[in-house]
Scaffold this motif. Structure first.
Motif, PDB file in Angstrom:
ATOM      1  N   PRO A  61      62.453  47.373  -2.037  1.00 38.21           N
ATOM      2  CA  PRO A  61      62.960  46.189  -2.737  1.00 38.21           C
ATOM      3  C   PRO A  61      62.113  45.859  -3.964  1.00 38.21           C
ATOM      4  N   ALA A  62      62.758  45.334  -5.002  1.00 37.45           N
ATOM      5  CA  ALA A  62      62.059  45.039  -6.257  1.00 37.45           C
ATOM      6  C   ALA A  62      60.884  44.092  -6.049  1.00 37.45           C
ATOM      7  N   ALA A  63      61.047  43.130  -5.154  1.00 39.73           N
ATOM      8  CA  ALA A  63      59.971  42.157  -4.922  1.00 39.73           C
ATOM      9  C   ALA A  63      58.734  42.839  -4.345  1.00 39.73           C
ATOM     10  N   VAL A  64      58.942  43.805  -3.460  1.00 42.32           N
ATOM     11  CA  VAL A  64      57.817  44.524  -2.861  1.00 42.32           C
ATOM     12  C   VAL A  64      57.110  45.361  -3.920  1.00 42.32           C
ATOM     13  N   ALA A  65      57.876  46.081  -4.743  1.00 48.20           N
ATOM     14  CA  ALA A  65      57.286  46.902  -5.795  1.00 48.20           C
ATOM     15  C   ALA A  65      56.507  46.052  -6.786  1.00 48.20           C
ATOM     16  N   ALA A  66      57.057  44.869  -7.160  1.00 44.45           N
ATOM     17  CA  ALA A  66      56.375  43.984  -8.109  1.00 44.45           C
ATOM     18  C   ALA A  66      55.077  43.447  -7.522  1.00 44.45           C
ATOM     19  N   ALA A  67      55.105  43.098  -6.227  1.00 45.35           N
ATOM     20  CA  ALA A  67      53.895  42.575  -5.593  1.00 45.35           C
ATOM     21  C   ALA A  67      52.788  43.627  -5.559  1.00 45.35           C
ATOM     22  N   LEU A  68      53.148  44.863  -5.282  1.00 47.34           N
ATOM     23  CA  LEU A  68      52.148  45.932  -5.257  1.00 47.34           C
ATOM     24  C   LEU A  68      51.572  46.184  -6.640  1.00 47.34           C
ATOM     25  N   ARG A  69      52.415  46.121  -7.659  1.00 47.97           N
ATOM     26  CA  ARG A  69      51.913  46.306  -9.025  1.00 47.97           C
ATOM     27  C   ARG A  69      50.960  45.183  -9.402  1.00 47.97           C
ATOM     28  N   GLY A  73      47.903  47.940  -6.649  1.00 48.80           N
ATOM     29  CA  GLY A  73      47.982  48.975  -5.628  1.00 48.80           C
ATOM     30  C   GLY A  73      48.823  50.149  -6.077  1.00 48.80           C
ATOM     31  N   ALA A  74      48.923  51.135  -5.203  1.00 54.31           N
ATOM     32  CA  ALA A  74      49.726  52.320  -5.501  1.00 54.31           C
ATOM     33  C   ALA A  74      51.206  51.946  -5.489  1.00 54.31           C
ATOM     34  N   PRO A  75      52.021  52.653  -6.245  1.00 56.33           N
ATOM     35  CA  PRO A  75      53.464  52.371  -6.226  1.00 56.33           C
ATOM     36  C   PRO A  75      54.027  52.476  -4.807  1.00 56.33           C
ATOM     37  N   ALA A  76      54.955  51.605  -4.511  1.00 55.38           N
ATOM     38  CA  ALA A  76      55.568  51.619  -3.184  1.00 55.38           C
ATOM     39  C   ALA A  76      56.363  52.904  -2.976  1.00 55.38           C
ATOM     40  N   ALA A  77      56.214  53.495  -1.813  1.00 55.71           N
ATOM     41  CA  ALA A  77      56.907  54.753  -1.512  1.00 55.71           C
ATOM     42  C   ALA A  77      58.365  54.482  -1.179  1.00 55.71           C
ATOM     43  N   ARG A  78      59.191  55.487  -1.414  1.00 54.53           N
ATOM     44  CA  ARG A  78      60.594  55.371  -1.017  1.00 54.53           C
ATOM     45  C   ARG A  78      60.688  55.276   0.497  1.00 54.53           C
ATOM     46  N   GLN A  79      61.780  54.668   0.966  1.00 54.86           N
ATOM     47  CA  GLN A  79      61.964  54.420   2.397  1.00 54.86           C
ATOM     48  C   GLN A  79      63.154  55.220   2.921  1.00 54.86           C
ATOM     49  N   LEU A  80      62.968  55.789   4.099  1.00 60.71           N
ATOM     50  CA  LEU A  80      64.033  56.567   4.729  1.00 60.71           C
ATOM     51  C   LEU A  80      64.855  55.659   5.647  1.00 60.71           C
ATOM     52  N   TRP A  81      66.163  55.670   5.465  1.00 59.99           N
ATOM     53  CA  TRP A  81      67.079  54.852   6.260  1.00 59.99           C
ATOM     54  C   TRP A  81      68.046  55.774   7.004  1.00 59.99           C
ATOM     55  N   LEU A  82      68.458  55.305   8.176  1.00 62.00           N
ATOM     56  CA  LEU A  82      69.406  56.060   9.006  1.00 62.00           C
ATOM     57  C   LEU A  82      70.502  55.117   9.481  1.00 62.00           C
ATOM     58  N   ARG A  83      71.749  55.578   9.377  1.00 64.66           N
ATOM     59  CA  ARG A  83      72.875  54.823   9.917  1.00 64.66           C
ATOM     60  C   ARG A  83      73.448  55.592  11.092  1.00 64.66           C
ATOM     61  N   LEU A  84      73.628  54.895  12.216  1.00 62.55           N
ATOM     62  CA  LEU A  84      74.189  55.503  13.424  1.00 62.55           C
ATOM     63  C   LEU A  84      75.477  54.798  13.812  1.00 62.55           C
ATOM     64  N   GLN A  85      76.529  55.574  14.030  1.00 64.90           N
ATOM     65  CA  GLN A  85      77.786  55.053  14.553  1.00 64.90           C
ATOM     66  C   GLN A  85      78.123  55.809  15.835  1.00 64.90           C
ATOM     67  N   PHE A 113      62.841  53.592   8.685  1.00 66.47           N
ATOM     68  CA  PHE A 113      61.688  54.258   9.284  1.00 66.47           C
ATOM     69  C   PHE A 113      60.388  53.760   8.659  1.00 66.47           C
ATOM     70  N   VAL A 114      59.384  53.583   9.522  1.00 63.80           N
ATOM     71  CA  VAL A 114      58.039  53.229   9.068  1.00 63.80           C
ATOM     72  C   VAL A 114      57.063  54.261   9.628  1.00 63.80           C
ATOM     73  N   ALA A 115      55.827  54.189   9.133  1.00 67.93           N
ATOM     74  CA  ALA A 115      54.864  55.248   9.434  1.00 67.93           C
ATOM     75  C   ALA A 115      54.307  55.187  10.848  1.00 67.93           C
ATOM     76  N   ASP A 116      54.110  53.969  11.391  1.00 70.94           N
ATOM     77  CA  ASP A 116      53.450  53.872  12.693  1.00 70.94           C
ATOM     78  C   ASP A 116      53.823  52.564  13.381  1.00 70.94           C
ATOM     79  N   GLU A 117      53.377  52.429  14.635  1.00 71.67           N
ATOM     80  CA  GLU A 117      53.692  51.238  15.431  1.00 71.67           C
ATOM     81  C   GLU A 117      53.091  49.976  14.819  1.00 71.67           C
ATOM     82  N   ALA A 118      51.892  50.077  14.258  1.00 73.12           N
ATOM     83  CA  ALA A 118      51.250  48.900  13.660  1.00 73.12           C
ATOM     84  C   ALA A 118      52.083  48.358  12.508  1.00 73.12           C
ATOM     85  N   THR A 119      52.612  49.249  11.680  1.00 68.76           N
ATOM     86  CA  THR A 119      53.470  48.815  10.574  1.00 68.76           C
ATOM     87  C   THR A 119      54.751  48.181  11.099  1.00 68.76           C
ATOM     88  N   ALA A 120      55.320  48.785  12.134  1.00 65.50           N
ATOM     89  CA  ALA A 120      56.546  48.228  12.716  1.00 65.50           C
ATOM     90  C   ALA A 120      56.308  46.819  13.247  1.00 65.50           C
TER      91      ALA A 120
END
Length: 209
Positions: A61-69, A73-85, A113-120
């Protein structure tokens, strides 16, 4: 893309690169936790549950990227999303007649998806989407299908109409008139709830109150 493979595990990166839905069908007997809800039901002719998944990479999200800038900090990484039906019928036990039956269910959910349980844990309270931990290139699709079917099942499973009439308890028989259609309630029965008021009125007229 549709094939006959069961796809218990999927390659998320390959699926995202493909830009296509992956779909298939999972036999109910291979979903052990779902099957355990009513193992006595005969599933030999059951069609199983149909599923399909879509994966994509999204910019944060733009707000997250702006806050990191702003924080340098380092640029925010892209996020992997999954849709299940998922759609199909699963075995459950009716809580009215205690007979097993097939309950139709549908699932349509997005996951990030996130990297680890702590992030989740840190992000779970502040986001609307469901979070999944990515532990490697291969993902347990069958496990996710089972989880989501169990979560989608009604808290109190029951037939729309039980196949056999239920025996009435004594209290139910006494109050059975309350459950009859209006046309089937006799005049005497319809008047019954008003009888105490009628008695009170007659006592007032007679000067006894």
């Amino acid at each position: 893309m549709h094939d006959t493979a069961l796809h218990d595990w999927i390659d998320l990166d390959a699926l995202a690169r493909s830009g296509q839905w992956l779909e298939g069908r999972q036999p109910i007997d291979r979903l052990a936790r779902v099957r355990a809800e009513a193992p006595e039901l005969d599933a030999r002719d059951h069609a199983g549950v149909a599923w399909r998944v879509w994966a994509e990479w999204r910019e944060p999200p733009a707000a997250v990227a702006a806050a990191l800038r702003a924080l340098g900090g380092a640029p925010a990484a892209r996020q992997l999303w999954l849709r299940l039906q998922v759609h199909g019928a699963v075995p459950l036990v009716c809580q009215r007649c205690l007979e097993p039956y097939w309950q139709p269910l549908e699932v349509d959910r997005w996951f990030r998806f996130v990297a680890d349980e702590a992030t989740a844990e840190a992000e779970d309270e502040h986001c609307e989407e469901d979070l999944l931990v990515r532990s490697g290139p291969r993902f347990d699709l069958r496990g996710l299908i089972e989880d989501e079917l169990l979560l989608a099942a009604p808290l109190v499973p029951h037939h729309l109409q039980c196949p056999t009439p239920l025996p009435l308890a004594a209290g139910d028989r006494l109050g059975a008139v309350d459950h009859l259609p209006d046309a089937e309630v006799s005049d005497d029965a319809a008047a019954a709830p008003r009888q105490p008021l009628a008695v009170l009125a007659s006592l007032r007229k007679g000067g006894k109150l």
